[in-house]
Design an enzyme around this catalytic site. Structure first.
Site, PDB file in Angstrom:
ATOM      1  N   SER A  76       0.796  -1.228   0.000  1.00  0.00           N
ATOM      2  CA  SER A  76       0.000   0.000   0.000  1.00  0.00           C
ATOM      3  C   SER A  76       0.833   1.286   0.000  1.00  0.00           C
ATOM      4  O   SER A  76       0.259   2.385  -0.025  1.00  0.00           O
ATOM      5  CB  SER A  76      -0.944   0.011   1.203  1.00  0.00           C
ATOM      6  N   LYS A  79       0.111   4.010  -2.505  1.00  0.00           N
ATOM      7  CA  LYS A  79      -0.869   5.071  -2.284  1.00  0.00           C
ATOM      8  C   LYS A  79      -0.212   6.425  -2.011  1.00  0.00           C
ATOM      9  O   LYS A  79      -0.875   7.460  -2.115  1.00  0.00           O
ATOM     10  CB  LYS A  79      -1.808   4.686  -1.143  1.00  0.00           C
ATOM     11  N   SER A 140      -6.641   3.024   4.220  1.00  0.00           N
ATOM     12  CA  SER A 140      -5.857   2.329   3.192  1.00  0.00           C
ATOM     13  C   SER A 140      -6.767   1.674   2.156  1.00  0.00           C
ATOM     14  O   SER A 140      -6.542   0.549   1.705  1.00  0.00           O
ATOM     15  CB  SER A 140      -4.937   1.272   3.818  1.00  0.00           C
ATOM     16  N   LYS A 242       2.235   6.456   5.693  1.00  0.00           N
ATOM     17  CA  LYS A 242       1.535   5.294   5.148  1.00  0.00           C
ATOM     18  C   LYS A 242       2.243   4.005   5.519  1.00  0.00           C
ATOM     19  O   LYS A 242       3.460   3.962   5.633  1.00  0.00           O
ATOM     20  CB  LYS A 242       1.460   5.407   3.609  1.00  0.00           C
TER      21      LYS A 242
END
Length: 416
Positions: A76, A79, A140, A242
């Site tokens: 992730s 992102k 997320s 993140k």
């Protein structure tokens, strides 16, 4: 005999009720039986210790790193680029935070992929860009990432092209994106080095981006979800950015934290457990804050903050830096710094506001710590023809009679 029959019946029933190994889940099955939390899964990620990087944001200086160029699936962390491109689209007015988009079937399906984190968007939902940003960074949401990609580009594939073009422009040489969300896909990879530099670019270009990464919870559709970044619950200095996890990538995090003017980025990629990722990130941040500090340099008191102008309607031109001049030093280092200013143009009007006139350089005994352009604070137009001719004549004669100073140097000692 009766017992054997009962056992056989139970076995047949279980075989009929349970799906075969590797079978695709039914649509909506994830809502009924979510995958176990990542912390309960066994060791994951590539072999060996995790890749790490610690960076100071203001100067961009890398303070520590370990195997930071090793290519690892981002999970992730993808992102972060989706966030960056979205904020760019808002800045250039291609989108507005209040712009409403409709959730597609494809975006909904991405959110329902097995073990996919999601914002819980439904087909046909009307949702704002701002809501999607919170869903992207806190929850997320892979469905949020896909929806943003569709809003910014003609297709998710074209959005990925934008991601890779931006990565190339930023010099992220270890990175290749395949999706806007980071679900396991062959050919997708990045590194701790690239993710640290991408995070710094986000924080430098969009300081308010932490508003989307720092909340502990986000709610959409009546479902309240906790931030996947467990550091925001553990350390009040942490306000983003993140995390990421897949079995192939391991446990990844790009964390940022600030104390006073000092802001750090800690990256951990490929950790085998959540506990290892957490401990590594916290250790990097603690070391950085304990060892380093930013020191403001009062250059205006050390070298000229204005210059004499010839042939203009003003006699002097004031100078400024685009931002405060600060240097990163270790807390126990009070060695003197050399501050120098070098004139880059002849001091003859006209000048435009924001035009670079000189360069400011800060050095210690061994290296350049910072450089900054010195810019004109206001325009200076040419004077009338007779006044201008007389002023330029004085400039020429003065240059013949004496050496005209174009550089200035002073010493600055940081205080305890």
């Amino acid at each position: 005999m009766g017992a054997m029959v009962r056992c056989l019946c139970v076995g047949v029933c279980l075989a009929l009720l349970l799906p075969p190994a590797g079978a695709a889940p039914r649509v909506g099955a994830a809502l009924l039986a979510a995958a176990p939390p990542a912390v309960e899964r066994g060791p994951a990620g590539p072999p060996g210790p995790p890749s790490t990087l610690l960076m100071e944001v203001f100067t961009g200086q890398v303070l520590a790193e370990s195997d930071a160029h090793r290519q690892i699936p981002p999970a992730s962390l993808d992102k972060l680029m989706t966030l960056y491109l979205t904020l760019q689209s808002v800045k250039t007015h291609r989108l507005d935070l209040s712009t409403t988009v409709t959730v597609s079937v494809d975006a909904w399906r991405i959110g329902r992929t097995h073990r996919s984190s999601r914002m819980f968007l439904n087909v046909g939902d009307r949702v704002t860009i701002e809501q999607l940003l919170y869903g992207l960074m806190v929850a997320s949401g892979n469905d949020a990432a896909e929806t943003l990609a569709e809003a910014i580009a003609a297709s998710p594939e074209q959005f990925v092209d934008q991601m890779n073009a931006t990565a190339a422009r930023l010099g992220l040489k270890d990175t290749h994106f395949v999706t806007p969300h980071g679900l396991p896909t062959p050919g997708e990879h990045t590194s701790a080095w690239d993710m640290g530099h991408l995070a710094r670019e986000i924080l430098a270009a969009f300081p308010d981006a932490v508003a989307y990464t720092s909340p502990r919870y986000v709610t959409y559709g009546g479902i309240r979800q906790a931030n996947w970044n467990n550091l925001v619950f553990r350390d009040p200095r942490v306000d983003g950015l993140k995390t990421g996890f897949t079995d192939e990538a391991g446990f990844n995090i790009v964390a940022t934290a600030s104390r006073g003017p000092l802001r750090l980025i800690a990256v951990v990629m490929g950790a085998h457990t959540l506990q290892l990722r957490t401990a590594s990130a916290e250790a990097q941040l603690n070391m950085g804050f304990a060892r380093y500090e930013l020191v403001a340099v009062p250059w205006q008191r050390l070298v000229p903050s204005s210059i004499r102008v010839y042939g203009g309607r003003a006699a002097r031109l004031r100078l400024e830096t685009p931002r405060a001049v600060e240097v990163l030093v270790t807390r126990d280092d009070r060695s003197p710094l050399t501050v120098s200013e070098e004139l880059r143009v002849r001091p003859i009007a006209p000048f435009q506001r924001g035009q670079q006139v000189a360069t400011l350089t800060i050095r210690n005994a061994t290296a350049v710590l910072a450089t900054s352009p010195l810019l004109a604070t206001a325009p200076v137009d040419r004077s009338g023809i007779l006044t201008r001719l007389w002023s330029l004549l004085r400039y020429r004669i003065g240059g013949l009679l004496r050496h005209r100073q174009t550089t200035w140097t002073a010493t600055f000692v940081p205080q305890q």
